[in-house]
Scaffold this motif. Sequence first.
Motif, PDB file in Angstrom:
ATOM      1  N   ASN B  80      56.904  55.785  23.346  1.00 48.15           N
ATOM      2  CA  ASN B  80      56.179  54.384  23.205  1.00 48.15           C
ATOM      3  C   ASN B  80      56.356  53.513  24.474  1.00 48.15           C
ATOM      4  OD1 ASN B  80      55.113  55.131  20.765  1.00 48.15           O
ATOM      5  ND2 ASN B  80      56.558  53.890  19.823  1.00 48.15           N
TER       6      ASN B  80
ATOM      7  N   GLN C 723      55.378  68.390   8.106  1.00 48.02           N
ATOM      8  CA  GLN C 723      56.869  67.729   8.193  1.00 48.02           C
ATOM      9  C   GLN C 723      57.702  68.291   6.992  1.00 48.02           C
ATOM     10  OE1 GLN C 723      58.579  63.580   7.884  1.00 48.02           O
ATOM     11  NE2 GLN C 723      57.402  63.289   9.432  1.00 48.02           N
ATOM     12  N   LYS C 726      58.040  71.947   7.413  1.00 45.49           N
ATOM     13  CA  LYS C 726      58.604  72.417   8.680  1.00 45.49           C
ATOM     14  C   LYS C 726      57.869  73.582   9.424  1.00 45.49           C
ATOM     15  CE  LYS C 726      63.187  71.199   7.360  1.00 45.49           C
ATOM     16  NZ  LYS C 726      63.237  70.997   6.023  1.00 45.49           N
TER      17      LYS C 726
ATOM     18  N   ILE D   8      60.130  55.718  14.520  1.00 49.63           N
ATOM     19  CA  ILE D   8      59.836  55.953  15.941  1.00 49.63           C
ATOM     20  C   ILE D   8      59.267  54.703  16.425  1.00 49.63           C
ATOM     21  CG2 ILE D   8      58.016  57.236  17.422  1.00 49.63           C
ATOM     22  CD1 ILE D   8      59.898  58.841  15.713  1.00 49.63           C
ATOM     23  N   ASN D   9      58.837  53.674  15.736  1.00 49.30           N
ATOM     24  CA  ASN D   9      58.014  52.366  16.222  1.00 49.30           C
ATOM     25  C   ASN D   9      58.894  51.188  15.907  1.00 49.30           C
ATOM     26  OD1 ASN D   9      55.208  53.472  17.289  1.00 49.30           O
ATOM     27  ND2 ASN D   9      55.495  54.638  15.601  1.00 49.30           N
ATOM     28  N   TRP D  54      58.888  58.378   0.639  1.00 51.57           N
ATOM     29  CA  TRP D  54      58.265  58.550   1.934  1.00 51.57           C
ATOM     30  C   TRP D  54      57.297  57.592   2.268  1.00 51.57           C
ATOM     31  CZ3 TRP D  54      57.720  62.957   4.599  1.00 51.57           C
ATOM     32  CH2 TRP D  54      57.954  64.382   4.097  1.00 51.57           C
ATOM     33  N   TYR D  56      54.481  55.969   5.592  1.00 50.29           N
ATOM     34  CA  TYR D  56      53.681  56.669   6.704  1.00 50.29           C
ATOM     35  C   TYR D  56      53.462  55.156   7.378  1.00 50.29           C
ATOM     36  CZ  TYR D  56      49.406  58.564   8.868  1.00 50.29           C
ATOM     37  OH  TYR D  56      48.527  59.180   9.641  1.00 50.29           O
ATOM     38  N   THR D  62      53.079  58.303  11.761  1.00 50.22           N
ATOM     39  CA  THR D  62      54.287  58.885  11.436  1.00 50.22           C
ATOM     40  C   THR D  62      54.767  58.906   9.937  1.00 50.22           C
ATOM     41  OG1 THR D  62      54.678  57.733  13.657  1.00 50.22           O
ATOM     42  CG2 THR D  62      56.649  58.506  12.233  1.00 50.22           C
ATOM     43  N   TRP D  63      54.836  59.865   9.286  1.00 48.68           N
ATOM     44  CA  TRP D  63      55.504  59.972   8.263  1.00 48.68           C
ATOM     45  C   TRP D  63      57.279  59.934   8.307  1.00 48.68           C
ATOM     46  CZ3 TRP D  63      53.842  59.169   3.552  1.00 48.68           C
ATOM     47  CH2 TRP D  63      52.545  59.887   3.112  1.00 48.68           C
ATOM     48  N   PHE D  64      57.810  59.340   7.388  1.00 47.15           N
ATOM     49  CA  PHE D  64      59.374  59.237   7.277  1.00 47.15           C
ATOM     50  C   PHE D  64      59.830  58.999   6.056  1.00 47.15           C
ATOM     51  CE2 PHE D  64      57.909  55.140   8.380  1.00 47.15           C
ATOM     52  CZ  PHE D  64      58.609  54.300   7.625  1.00 47.15           C
ATOM     53  N   ILE D  80      63.250  60.597   9.901  1.00 49.87           N
ATOM     54  CA  ILE D  80      62.040  61.444  10.040  1.00 49.87           C
ATOM     55  C   ILE D  80      62.678  62.756   8.941  1.00 49.87           C
ATOM     56  CG2 ILE D  80      60.682  63.272  11.123  1.00 49.87           C
ATOM     57  CD1 ILE D  80      59.861  60.407  12.019  1.00 49.87           C
ATOM     58  N   ALA D  81      61.722  63.075   7.946  1.00 48.84           N
ATOM     59  CA  ALA D  81      62.377  64.149   7.233  1.00 48.84           C
ATOM     60  C   ALA D  81      63.150  65.300   7.743  1.00 48.84           C
ATOM     61  CB  ALA D  81      61.184  64.566   6.031  1.00 48.84           C
ATOM     62  N   GLY D  82      63.901  65.855   7.343  1.00 51.66           N
ATOM     63  CA  GLY D  82      64.672  67.071   8.084  1.00 51.66           C
ATOM     64  C   GLY D  82      65.345  66.817   9.200  1.00 51.66           C
TER      65      GLY D  82
END
Lengths: 413, 221, 967, 87
Positions: B80, C723, C726, D8-9, D54, D56, D62-64, D80-82
């Motif tokens: 970003n 996601q 994976k 992320i944002n 979840w 978005y 972005t999913w998280f 973030i998942a994982g």
Amino acid sequence: MPLGLLKYGLSREYPAPRYFRDCTQPKKSYDAVIIGGGGHGLAAAYYLAKDFGITNVAVLEKGYIGGGNTGRNTTIVRSNYLTPEGVNFYDASVKMYEDLSEELDLNLFYSTRGHFTLAHTESAMRTMRWRAEVNKHVGVESYVVGPDEISKACPQLDIQCSGQAPILGALYHAPGSVARHDAVAWGYAKEADRMGVEIFQMTEVTGIDVKSGKVVGVNTNKGYIETNRVLSAVAGFTPRITDMVDVETPIVIHPLQACVSEPMKPWLDTILVSGSLHVYVSQSSRGELVMGSSLDPYEVHSTRSSLDFVEGLTTHITDMFPFLSNVKVVRQWAGMADITPDFAPIMGKTPVEGFYLDAGWGTWGFKATPISGKTMAETIARDMAPDLIKPFRLSRFEDYELTGEKGAASVGH
Amino acid sequence: MQDAVLMSPVAFAHALKKPVSGDVNGMQTALSFADADVEATRSKTLSICDVSNLNRFGVKGPQAADWLKAAGIKLPETTNSWTSQENGSLVMRLGNTEFLLEDKPENQLAKTLSDTAVEQSGVHKVLRNDAAFIVSGELTPALFSEVCAIDLDNGSLEDNRLVMTVIAGVSATLLKQTLNGQSVYRIWCDGTFGPYLWKALLGIIEEQGGGPVGFNFYYNA
Amino acid sequence: MSSRIAKKRGEWINRDKPLTFEYEGQQVQGYEGDTISSALWANGVKVLGRSFKYHRARGILSFANHDVNALMTDGEDTNIRADVWPVSNGMKLEAVNTDGGVIKDKNKYIDYLSPFLPVGFYYKTFYKPKRMFPFWEDKIRKAAGLGKVNFNYPRHIKPKRYAHCDVLIIGAGASGLSAALEAAEQGFSVILVDENRQIGGSLTYDLAGDPAATDTLSTLQAAVESQANIRVIIDAYAGGYYGDNLVPIVEKSGITKVRAQTVIVAAGVFEQPPVFRYNDLPGVMLGSAAQRLVHRYAVKPFNKGVVVTANDHGYRTALDLASVGVEVVAVIDMRRDGAAQDITQKVKDKGIAVHKGSCIYEAVAAGDKLGVKEVVVCPYDETTAEADTSRSVRLACDGVAMSAGWAPAAALLYQAGTKMRYDDSIQQFVPAQLPESVFAAGKVNGVFELKARMQDGRRAAAEAMNYMGKVVAVDSVKQSLSSSPSHPYPIVNHPKGKNFVDFDEDIQVKDFINAAKEGFDNIELMKRFTTVGMGPSQGKHSNMNAIRILARIRQLPVEKIGTTTARPFFHPTPIGHLGGRGFHPHRYTAMHQWHVDNGGEMFEAGIWMRPGFYTPAGVKLSAADAVQQEALAVREKVGMIDGSTLGKIEVFGPDAAAFLERFYTGKFAGQKVGESRIAMLLDEAGVMLDDGIAVRMADDQFYVSTNSSNAATVYREMQRNVQLWKMQVTLVNLTGAMAAMTVAGPASRSVVEQLTDIDVSAAAMPDGAFRTGKVAGVDARLMRVSFVSDLAFEIHVPYKAGLHVWNAVMEAGKAFGIRPFGTDAQRLLRLEMGHHLISHDTDGLTNPFEAHSDSLVAMDKPFFIGQRSLKILAKKPLNKKLTTFVLDQGFNGELPNECNLVIDSANNISGRVTSISYSRYLNRHIGFAFVPPEQTNDGARFQIRTDSGAMVSATACNAPFFHLLES
Amino acid sequence: MKLLQCPINGIRPLSEFTYGGEYRDMPDPDTCTDKEWAAYVHYRNGAPGLKKEWWYHGPSGTWFIAERDTMTDKVSRTYIAGQEEKQ
């Protein structure tokens, strides 16, 4: 002036007795315990006493009676559902409501005003027709009307909705009504109490005692109560109770918000719902516009208000009624709704013997109050759910037999 | 103009304002909306300019950064954020693995990259169709305060950062740059929302006493 | 008769700007800066409205934005609050809710009926017999409400703005100003809000008679004005507190939604009325209201008055009144011991009698209850709340100022989740536990003394700064009050009642007692039964007394009673302000303007604007004819539809095929490059969500389409699953980046081949084939599709070239009679082809087995979304299935509509029509319906019931329907 | 409107996000019983408490995962998942 009022003016002492006793300490045991002193729980207690003579009943309310969703909804009563089983069930409720003031000896301000579900899109029109056809089939007065008929019933409505979402037609439901929500709970409490039911406010259930798959008692902040029949009628809190007995349900809790305007001289005689604009509105006999919208989009167990809700609602209400710009919103509030995957309640028996569920009421609990009370009373008394509520059994989810209300979910309250 | 094959997403929204149009990068473009001095005044107060016609190149994928670096592109290091190439082309890093490059009219970097075949996995070209605007003027904070919920004064656009946010109900990318010595805001959104966003922003801009300016105000086409 | 007094230091009116307006037909003079109430009062007009329920005459009560019995209409707007609304030249005002004018209001008789209208009376009558209720309800509705709404009132679009700051301070009194300075001096950005038109809070009325306090205000004011970090918003209120410190600031011009790092509530207190019979007569007002009249508007509240008090504030009020020439007959102090010696002496020095341990038992109405003529003063027993009427004294007066105590303006604190406690030393609720990042200062925090309030403001600011990470010292605040600012029970019982607690709703003391007797002895139940606090002032002057009364009834400490929940809004807030400029985004395809220019009837298809059909200018064509002609063009020649709204997603990466295998029901691993396959998406319960086409463009690249309405959700779900699973997949949403058009019909190949270098011959490009190349000189993706016609080409090009290519096709098609077609014709065409539409012909419960889509479901794959549920569903008998059907040849009865029901011989619902249309090409009515599975066999007959109840026979019929032409 | 931290944002108002429901572990479709699968599909853990959900972020796609107390509506962390450990 009706003669009924004269006695108040002419008496030296205020002549009215308590609506219900001030019960403080529960007894050691009851034939049935009802968790939740809202409209549903109190109605179930009333019909247990009235229809089945079961009066050794305790209603346990953790706050004050009618303080949950009974006192937070927008008081609309209707039966224009999509499935025959849904329509039949709610129609039975509407019919009971019509006589309820007399039955409970309390004016519930049950007021039949007609209910329009506005359609702004072709697909909404299709759904309206679907509902109308099913309604007609089971004898409920609903039909599709065009913009002219809507304008006739509500000349103030901007059919073009300020150009945002022109109205193509509506489902008109003649029996659509409003009622004074608090009074419904008070009326049931009053009459249940009169027949011997004990109502405990500020009494919280902290656990349910299950032995060998059967209910044997409940723990409360006022001590242990023996009973082998427990009804949970706590929409908004259902998962907390079902967790006590390890019964799995699909219920998640989403807030539902509403708001009310300053009183103004009544002009809106009908009940209007717009699925596309997510608005429902009626005008109370105090002159307030009672307005609601769709559910909050995520799970929260709180009744805190949000600004988004009222911003969205007011934008749309001014699309419909541009002249309301300077009418003021006095108060907003929220309730917590039990949401199910198929927009229908969960009623009846559960895998735990003696534990009965009256839950999953989404945004339609108020309108079902009398019939849910009556059918749950029968379920408890006979340990068997009547046919009317069998489509709403908990096991339908395991059986992949969800009710058809999921078929065409649109906003409807 | 008749020869222009390409069309700005915002083209038909311009029509109401009757701009002087011309062909830039093969695209029909609003070159000016008013006399130069009027546009100059607008740009100081509050103005919006459609620069959708600037050439862009998008690329996405786990190896995109390496691929761009190998092509000699200077990349913004953090997610970003954005950076300028020596020729003035902008490179934006949208998230971590996606990049958007935008040329000035005289540059050919985007076109060159578009024409370069990708020979490795993990690099995927992204066809772009942005509606792109320049917003300038001293009243920009008032405009953004009506259309954007986040705090743009709080350094969120400093140090070459960009934000992906919602503007007037539409997802958009926003950054602040200096153009011709003037500090301006840049907005990109999906082109199909372009006419809507143009009209929504212009409506507020005009309420505030500003107006549209043409492409020629910033670039010599 | 003017009550305007000589110019006062700090007054809020501009005497250089006189103005004239009209109230109830009477000309009134005022000044710029006056509120409606102040100007009327200055002109001797004291009946400002009628009460909601009993229609009693009312004047000024609070003068603090909750005088809801002084609501006006100017003919256009209504429920204008006279106590705070500024006057303007030429206004024509009337009181709301009267019948025949505020003085002669025909409804004032209701006051005499009040004994017959006890609390909750409406629950007790009107319902027997049931049929009479509508009659009574009509009467009740006519009597209800306040102002009349003007249905021609224009829609105002008010701007809503976001603002951000470090510290939001609500209330610009001594504590708020001090807090603002403290934070700003340390470099923090501050927004300071006050609902008054000038800053200063109680310094502009209660302490305005004290020159030293006024100097303090001037100093604070100057300091705040010179601080660049402070943004002051006056004439604006904080509407409510919402999660994460979001506070809407409501101004007349619009709303500013402030997102603050910290919030300091320094909103002060509301003065509470003592309760005695006829405490509502015009001329009886709160002490602070009298002070506001004097100091802000230079208006004498009355000529000869008494002050009834239960704190020292009443004494200051008496001195203020005396200072402007009011003959103050007496200060009546409800406290047995009265006030401290010094202040008592000051009052006595002005020749004012002080009656300790006394109360006003009742005020006596003048004339037609339009004012006060005297008060009956009796000894008062604070423990029993009884007046000793045997020792009453009558004092003639035309006004009463009341000062019995305060309630915190804590609404926003409650909304933020503050726990409050009752402080016995000041008889007030104060914050006990504040949420992090929210602070309280000044009177709302229980700090009354001026110097202490300033310290408290700085203390709150210091705590806020510490919260934000700046370490500053927090000094504790001490105040020394000589007596409690509030009385624990400023209520005087009276057998005849009319001792009002809630002026909005006309609720008297006995209403509470009676409500409790009836079992409504919980504060929330009492609120609902009596409606206390439910009026437009939201209990600002009534809730505290209600709590005190209930506490006494139940013999519990006030704290045990608790408070009712404070909901937004702090003041009623206009719908237009809250709605503001609603944003309604739409998406437009590249060909939008072409559609408009060529007679496209545009409609909202979800978020997109699309043409339903075309009626070119100068052509007289019904909608139905237009649709049939467009469809015929496709069947017989060639047509083109703008399909840009289709979802278009590119799936890249080594796992692309494996991903689609898991995501969709079909098989993609073995799919060849250049081939397309149907991509059907289910949810986990096996319900059909979407269908599209997946094209393999390369080993590691697919191009997938979705239904127009599902583009965003399908892309989102793909992203989530990439996601979650994976997988090495990159997704690109090209929905907006690509324009798409379908050229369909027997001549479509002839049209397309003129424009492209791709070999589109039947041999080279069979149905389902996908090619890339140039179309009209533009890079394009070309696909043979058969959704609307056996022969059709879908052309995808970059959006910016969309119109160019569209024009090129139209040009190339001219010779073949090409027509554009809209979504209506598309519906018909796909129906003729026998293709169902998901979510049109299916619903939220339909699984693939019910929709004849078994062939699209690869049950032998290891996994796809919904597969496990389908395995369960496969074991269950189907009870409905989708079928195509036809009505009898020559059918000319009432045409069934979509969603008409299929009725079986036992008159049960056995299905429903999901699509139906007349096809001119086939000259038949065709459709889709859900019916029992056995009725889906070709030739099976079933009955559809129309809107009017007529039964129409239909026949299940294989699709495509074109075989019907052969018979 | 609440605020939510996109990994992320950064912190954004809730209006930029879409709720994606509770994050739940899927039973093995090959070994679970029909009843277990039906329960997975339909039943939910509806009682209040700390849940993994979840979310978005629309503008960036972005999913998280957010860990949120559904009673207090307070989010304790997002990732973030994982990539739970990285953040």
